[in-house]
Design a protein around this motif. Sequence first.
Motif: not given
Length: 365
Positions: A105, A120, A143, A191
């Motif tokens: 990302r 990502g 991203p 994430t």
Amino acid sequence: MTDLLLKSYRLGRLTLPNRMVMAPMTRFRAHEDGTPQPIVAEYYAQRASAGLIVTEGIWPSARGQAEWRMPGLETPDHVRGWRAVTEAVHAAGGRVFAQLMHGGRHGHPLSRLAADLPSGPSPVPVPGPVHVRDGGKADPVTPRAMTGADIRQAVQDHVTAARNAMAAGFDGVELHGANSYLIHQFLADNTNLRDDEYGPGTPGGRVRFPIEVVTAVADAIGAHRTGLRLSPGNPQFGMVECDPGPVYRDLIDRIDGLGLAYLHLTDDDRYPALADLRPRWHGTLIANVGENRPATSKEAGEAALASGRADLISYGRAFIANPDLPARFARNAPLQPIDTARLYTHGAAGYTDYPRMDAETLTLC
């Protein structure tokens, strides 16, 4: 009595003259296309007395480029540029692994050769603002979420870059699974929000991509030439791992038997990774005990070795300003400070102009 740090160590087929590893550190000395400048060879050769050098993070393909003037290992020019580095290090008696670092990302269209969006595990941006080309700053971009095809491509990009590293003369590669980059992004809570087999809802989902990369690279170039760096619980760049232990124990248990060259592990005050994971890892362990802490001292490195938590100790900041760091430790000589104003510029100043100890006048006790 010889200091533990200065004792030799057998790492696979390599004999290290000491147990001090030069940690990977981004320095932005590549040309704009990602080819290392000639001064990069000089820089690493100056530090060849380290038991092992691990290079700065190198993007495996333009899809993984995190920032402008970070080096790559994708094109023939990249390979030629890195061969000059490995030849200089080997001529100086050193050993060097290439760190493969896919940004995931990280990145911005203004900083990427393809001028595209980074991708990502999930569409979660990094905290802003972010650095962009020529020293500017910009708001972060969101991203793209990687598709299954993107994930397969990222694995293949690591394999191709690892083979390029061998063609460039490296002794091995380190896969960067730490400090907020792509592999770490699959491991972390905030994430990786995926709902497929790579996501947290699937048993082993968080560790699936790291294992696929490690296994594919080890199969391609040999496990004895493949290392992995991890930083459980590291909050840099907005990473969140609420309970790192179960995830990293699972990962270590699954890769322990592969015969990798080493595990490079960062300790953290919030999660004692060395104490928790060392008993589960039966190969060589490189400890980094200075991340998010004061720079690692000689005494801290000796203590980690003496405790049995580590076989080798990585030093970052100390190697920047002290190219002859093992000799300085051997003589208990003072260390030079870093020229922080020129840490991330693009020339020789603040990079290759730090003097060696034998070029100084020293007064030792």
